[in-house]
Structure formats: structure tokens, C-alpha cells
Design a protein around this motif. Structure first.
Motif, PDB file in Angstrom:
ATOM      1  N   SER A 212     -17.362   5.622   0.162  1.00 39.61           N
ATOM      2  CA  SER A 212     -17.645   6.242  -1.032  1.00 39.61           C
ATOM      3  C   SER A 212     -16.159   6.883  -1.591  1.00 39.61           C
ATOM      4  O   SER A 212     -16.299   7.054  -2.847  1.00 39.61           O
ATOM      5  N   PHE A 213     -15.367   7.112  -0.794  1.00 35.53           N
ATOM      6  CA  PHE A 213     -14.056   7.363  -1.611  1.00 35.53           C
ATOM      7  C   PHE A 213     -13.411   6.268  -2.303  1.00 35.53           C
ATOM      8  O   PHE A 213     -12.869   6.619  -3.510  1.00 35.53           O
ATOM      9  N   VAL A 214     -13.373   5.140  -1.757  1.00 33.55           N
ATOM     10  CA  VAL A 214     -12.869   4.210  -2.464  1.00 33.55           C
ATOM     11  C   VAL A 214     -13.757   3.862  -3.786  1.00 33.55           C
ATOM     12  O   VAL A 214     -12.997   3.622  -4.577  1.00 33.55           O
ATOM     13  N   SER A 215     -15.104   3.856  -3.514  1.00 31.95           N
ATOM     14  CA  SER A 215     -15.962   3.908  -4.884  1.00 31.95           C
ATOM     15  C   SER A 215     -15.360   4.839  -5.933  1.00 31.95           C
ATOM     16  O   SER A 215     -15.655   4.660  -6.936  1.00 31.95           O
ATOM     17  N   SER A 216     -14.938   6.203  -5.544  1.00 33.97           N
ATOM     18  CA  SER A 216     -14.818   6.877  -6.595  1.00 33.97           C
ATOM     19  C   SER A 216     -13.138   6.717  -7.129  1.00 33.97           C
ATOM     20  O   SER A 216     -12.599   7.410  -7.879  1.00 33.97           O
ATOM     21  N   GLY A 217     -12.514   5.646  -6.505  1.00 33.43           N
ATOM     22  CA  GLY A 217     -11.230   5.297  -6.879  1.00 33.43           C
ATOM     23  C   GLY A 217      -9.926   6.073  -6.357  1.00 33.43           C
ATOM     24  O   GLY A 217      -8.732   6.218  -7.301  1.00 33.43           O
ATOM     25  N   ILE A 218     -10.124   6.746  -5.506  1.00 29.30           N
ATOM     26  CA  ILE A 218      -9.123   7.600  -4.885  1.00 29.30           C
ATOM     27  C   ILE A 218      -8.426   7.093  -3.780  1.00 29.30           C
ATOM     28  O   ILE A 218      -7.684   7.789  -3.248  1.00 29.30           O
ATOM     29  N   GLY A 219      -8.715   5.960  -3.286  1.00 29.84           N
ATOM     30  CA  GLY A 219      -7.876   5.365  -2.239  1.00 29.84           C
ATOM     31  C   GLY A 219      -8.433   4.102  -1.641  1.00 29.84           C
ATOM     32  O   GLY A 219      -9.182   3.356  -2.526  1.00 29.84           O
ATOM     33  N   ILE A 220      -7.954   3.668  -0.606  1.00 33.30           N
ATOM     34  CA  ILE A 220      -8.470   2.266   0.021  1.00 33.30           C
ATOM     35  C   ILE A 220      -8.849   2.472   1.385  1.00 33.30           C
ATOM     36  O   ILE A 220      -8.555   3.547   2.192  1.00 33.30           O
TER      37      ILE A 220
ATOM     38  N   LYS B 228       0.912   5.898   1.225  1.00 36.22           N
ATOM     39  CA  LYS B 228       1.618   7.232   1.040  1.00 36.22           C
ATOM     40  C   LYS B 228       1.071   8.206   1.846  1.00 36.22           C
ATOM     41  O   LYS B 228       1.856   9.329   2.301  1.00 36.22           O
ATOM     42  N   ARG B 229      -0.242   8.308   2.222  1.00 30.59           N
ATOM     43  CA  ARG B 229      -0.972   9.247   3.041  1.00 30.59           C
ATOM     44  C   ARG B 229      -2.076   8.611   3.671  1.00 30.59           C
ATOM     45  O   ARG B 229      -2.609   7.725   3.175  1.00 30.59           O
ATOM     46  N   THR B 230      -2.544   9.069   4.924  1.00 25.71           N
ATOM     47  CA  THR B 230      -3.746   8.745   5.525  1.00 25.71           C
ATOM     48  C   THR B 230      -4.618   9.855   5.587  1.00 25.71           C
ATOM     49  O   THR B 230      -4.143  11.283   5.736  1.00 25.71           O
ATOM     50  N   ILE B 231      -5.971   9.490   5.444  1.00 27.89           N
ATOM     51  CA  ILE B 231      -7.021  10.654   5.579  1.00 27.89           C
ATOM     52  C   ILE B 231      -8.019  10.288   6.411  1.00 27.89           C
ATOM     53  O   ILE B 231      -8.525   9.168   6.333  1.00 27.89           O
ATOM     54  N   GLU B 232      -8.241  10.866   7.618  1.00 29.77           N
ATOM     55  CA  GLU B 232      -9.251  10.651   8.880  1.00 29.77           C
ATOM     56  C   GLU B 232     -10.759  11.212   8.208  1.00 29.77           C
ATOM     57  O   GLU B 232     -11.023  12.094   7.713  1.00 29.77           O
ATOM     58  N   VAL B 233     -11.456   9.904   8.320  1.00 28.87           N
ATOM     59  CA  VAL B 233     -12.937  10.307   7.929  1.00 28.87           C
ATOM     60  C   VAL B 233     -13.914   9.971   9.355  1.00 28.87           C
ATOM     61  O   VAL B 233     -13.625   9.095  10.148  1.00 28.87           O
TER      62      VAL B 233
ATOM     63  N   ILE C  77       0.922  -1.250  -0.016  1.00 32.21           N
ATOM     64  CA  ILE C  77      -0.025   0.118  -0.116  1.00 32.21           C
ATOM     65  C   ILE C  77       0.826   1.206   0.045  1.00 32.21           C
ATOM     66  O   ILE C  77       0.450   2.348   0.322  1.00 32.21           O
ATOM     67  N   LYS C  78       2.154   1.364  -0.222  1.00 34.32           N
ATOM     68  CA  LYS C  78       3.000   2.170  -0.184  1.00 34.32           C
ATOM     69  C   LYS C  78       2.857   3.255  -1.227  1.00 34.32           C
ATOM     70  O   LYS C  78       3.065   4.544  -0.839  1.00 34.32           O
ATOM     71  N   ASN C  79       2.016   3.271  -2.370  1.00 33.26           N
ATOM     72  CA  ASN C  79       1.566   4.173  -3.009  1.00 33.26           C
ATOM     73  C   ASN C  79       0.041   4.612  -3.058  1.00 33.26           C
ATOM     74  O   ASN C  79      -0.655   5.425  -3.827  1.00 33.26           O
ATOM     75  N   GLU C  80      -0.428   4.241  -1.907  1.00 30.49           N
ATOM     76  CA  GLU C  80      -1.973   4.366  -1.792  1.00 30.49           C
ATOM     77  C   GLU C  80      -2.362   5.453  -0.763  1.00 30.49           C
ATOM     78  O   GLU C  80      -1.598   5.690   0.275  1.00 30.49           O
ATOM     79  N   THR C  81      -3.566   6.138  -0.896  1.00 27.29           N
ATOM     80  CA  THR C  81      -3.982   6.874   0.159  1.00 27.29           C
ATOM     81  C   THR C  81      -5.159   5.993   0.930  1.00 27.29           C
ATOM     82  O   THR C  81      -5.983   5.533   0.270  1.00 27.29           O
ATOM     83  N   LEU C  82      -4.674   6.036   2.191  1.00 22.04           N
ATOM     84  CA  LEU C  82      -5.618   5.297   3.167  1.00 22.04           C
ATOM     85  C   LEU C  82      -6.647   5.822   3.878  1.00 22.04           C
ATOM     86  O   LEU C  82      -6.111   6.773   4.615  1.00 22.04           O
ATOM     87  N   PHE C  83      -7.956   5.879   3.784  1.00 20.19           N
ATOM     88  CA  PHE C  83      -9.157   6.389   4.419  1.00 20.19           C
ATOM     89  C   PHE C  83      -9.164   5.517   5.837  1.00 20.19           C
ATOM     90  O   PHE C  83      -9.420   4.462   5.798  1.00 20.19           O
TER      91      PHE C  83
END
Length: 308
Positions: A242-250, A229-234, A199-205
Motif C-alpha cells: 500500500s505504501f509502494v502504491s502511494s509512491g513513497i517507497g519500495i 536510504k532508510r528502512t521502515i518495518e511494517v 536503491i541507495k535513494n529509496e525507502t525500503l518497506f
């Protein structure tokens, strides 16, 4: 006394980030829910939800309102706790609460099963609350059982496992995934071992630090040395998916959450085999509670959920 809807309705809308999904979870119509919120906003003179945002979110005033109403309800619960007897009398009533995603997924199976078995003998009272509120009510002895996915470290609290619900890493099934894992689209029932995915190139929600799914996700990332690569708190699994559905993270989620939320799109699922069971569904209750219906209810959960 405080009308519980002022908390439950606003909290549920904030959790699902949608009036329509919240209305479904609350078993009311969307117009009725919208009118309720508009009346509250009119009474307070503030806007609680930013209806222009996608997905729907609380305004700063709405966030503060939710914090205040939570405090009011907790004060009322403390008052009830102090005024009522702490003795657990033998009862023909079982009081159960579940966190929202478990409630949406499990209650259509468990409640009819229990009623069919014991409707002439026991009155089932079933509630849906946030994890923190459930624990407060359980501690006040106003609930007999809490349905959740992580055993809190509270003295005298014990549990029964009622359903396998392994935590999974949810990844968009994009062209890269198709090349690497052909034919594995939407493999919810046959996830791939997580150690095969980097997951080193992924954005993790991820959820907020005090939420159960966040605690589980942190433990898995530490165990498998997964560094995104980065983490975003939700705020919720709904928003993360919903963000994963948009293809912008995991993100991390459990099958019960995925099946109750029904995120749009194609995904591939990875499982942390050694830690998968840390999110299994449990029925938590105090060992000092002598309500004779605790064990029968737990067994009904196990029986009803075994073959889903």
C-alpha cells in the motif's frame, strides 16, 4: 475450549489492514465481521482497532488482546498435544494449512483439483493460519502439511516444492522509471535483473525480523549489497504494498502475494536471479508422518499450479 474465531478474525483483519479484505479472505460478509469485532470490544470494554487510521491498525489494547488470545490458543494446543496420542495412524483425512496470501492465491486451484481427483476416497480439511501458528499445529501433529514459502530448520521436517514463486523487488513506475525502463510497466511476468537497479535513494518497506519475507529480503540485500536510504518495518506485505502504491517507497513481494492482494497503481519489478527461488512455495511435512495422502496432495498442488 477457545473459539478459534477470536484469534483468526482479529489476526486476519490486522494482516489485511482492512475489514473488507479480511471478510473476503474469511468468506464471511463485512457486516458480520464488523459485528463480531464490536461484540468483542463491548465485552472487553476496549477498542481493538483504530478505525480512524489509514490503513486500519490495531490499538495498543488490541495488540495486547491479540497477544493474550495467541497465548491462550497455544496453551490449548499444548493441552491437546499432551492428551492425544502422538502416533500417526493411517487416515483417510488430510489436514492442510496455508499462510493467508498463499491460501488466497492457491486454494481456488488446488482444492477443487484435489476434490475432483479424490473426493470419494479422502476428506480434505483446509485451514488458514499465520506461519508461527501453522508450525505449532504441525509440531503437535494436528496438521499433515504446511504450505509456506520458507523451509524452517526443524528436525525430521521435509518438503516438496509445489510452485515457483520468486521474490521480486517492487518499485513504483514513476517518471524516472519510465525514462530508465520504457515499456516495462507492470512487468510481473518478465522482471528485470535486480543488479541493474540502485536503491541507495529509496525507502525500503520490510516486514518484521521473524517473518519469512523479511529473512529473504535481508539475505538478498546482503548478497547484492543493496543499501537503501532508510528502512521502515511494517506488519504485512499488504501494508508494504500500500505504501509502494502511494509512491513513497519500495518493497519485496512474490507474484502470488501481488496477484492475491491486487495493489493499485503501476509498478516495475526486479528479480534477484541468483536467489529468486528462496521464496518458492513448498509443502512441508514430517518425514515420520505415514499419512498416505501427503504425496497425492503434493502432486495435486504441482499439477493444479503448473499452468497458472
Amino acid at each position: 475450549m477457545i473459539d478459534q474465531r477470536y484469534y483468526q478474525y482479529i489476526q486476519t483483519i490486522a494482516f489485511y489492514c482492512s475489514f473488507s479484505r479480511a471478510a473476503e479472505a474469511l468468506y464471511i460478509t463485512q457486516p458480520a465481521l464488523s459485528r463480531f469485532v464490536k461484540n468483542v470490544e463491548k465485552d472487553l470494554g476496549v477498542t481493538i482497532f483504530d478505525r480512524e487510521s489509514e490503513p486500519l491498525k490495531l490499538t495498543p489494547a488490541g495488540q495486547q488482546y491479540l497477544e493474550y488470545i495467541t497465548k491462550f490458543i497455544e496453551l490449548e494446543e499444548n493441552m491437546r498435544k499432551e492428551l492425544k496420542s502422538r502416533q500417526d495412524a493411517i487416515s483417510d483425512v488430510i489436514r492442510v494449512a496455508a499462510i493467508p496470501t498463499f491460501s488466497a492465491y492457491m486454494s481456488p486451484y488446488v482444492i477443487p483439483y484435489f476434490i475432483k481427483q479424490y473426493q470419494q476416497q479422502c476428506d480434505l480439511k483446509f485451514y488458514e493460519y499465520t506461519n508461527k501458528y501453522i508450525l505449532n499445529r504441525l509440531g503437535a501433529r494436528e496438521l499433515d502439511i504446511a504450505i509456506m514459502n520458507r523451509m524452517p530448520e526443524i528436525p525430521d521436517l521435509t518438503y516438496t516444492k509445489i510452485m515457483n514463486d520468486p521474490i521480486l523487488l517492487v518499485v513504483p513506475y514513476n517518471n524516472m522509471m519510465k525514462d530508465a525502463y520504457p515499456g516495462c510497466v507492470n512487468n510481473l511476468d518478465n522482471p528485470i535483473k535486480i543488479d541493474k537497479f540502485n536503491i541507495k535513494n529509496e525507502t525500503l518497506f520490510i516486514l518484521q525480523p521473524w517473518q519469512n519475507m523479511r529473512l529473504a529480503a535481508d539475505r538478498i540485500c546482503n548478497y547484492y549489497e543493496l543499501v537503501p536510504k532508510r528502512t521502515i518495518e511494517v506488519r504485512s506485505v499488504v501494508l508494504a504494498l500500500s505504501f509502494v502504491s502511494s509512491g513513497i517507497g519500495i518493497t519485496f513481494a512474490c507474484p502470488s502475494q501481488i496477484r492475491s492482494i491486487h495493489p493499485k497503481g503501476d509498478f516495475i519489478y526486479f528479480i534477484p536471479s541468483e536467489l529468486a527461488n528462496i521464496t518458492d512455495a513448498i509443502a512441508a511435512f514430517y518425514s515420520t508422518n505415514n499419512n498416505p495422502w501427503i504425496r497425492p496432495f503434493c502432486q495435486c498442488c504441482i499439477n493444479a499450479l503448473t499452468h497458472i
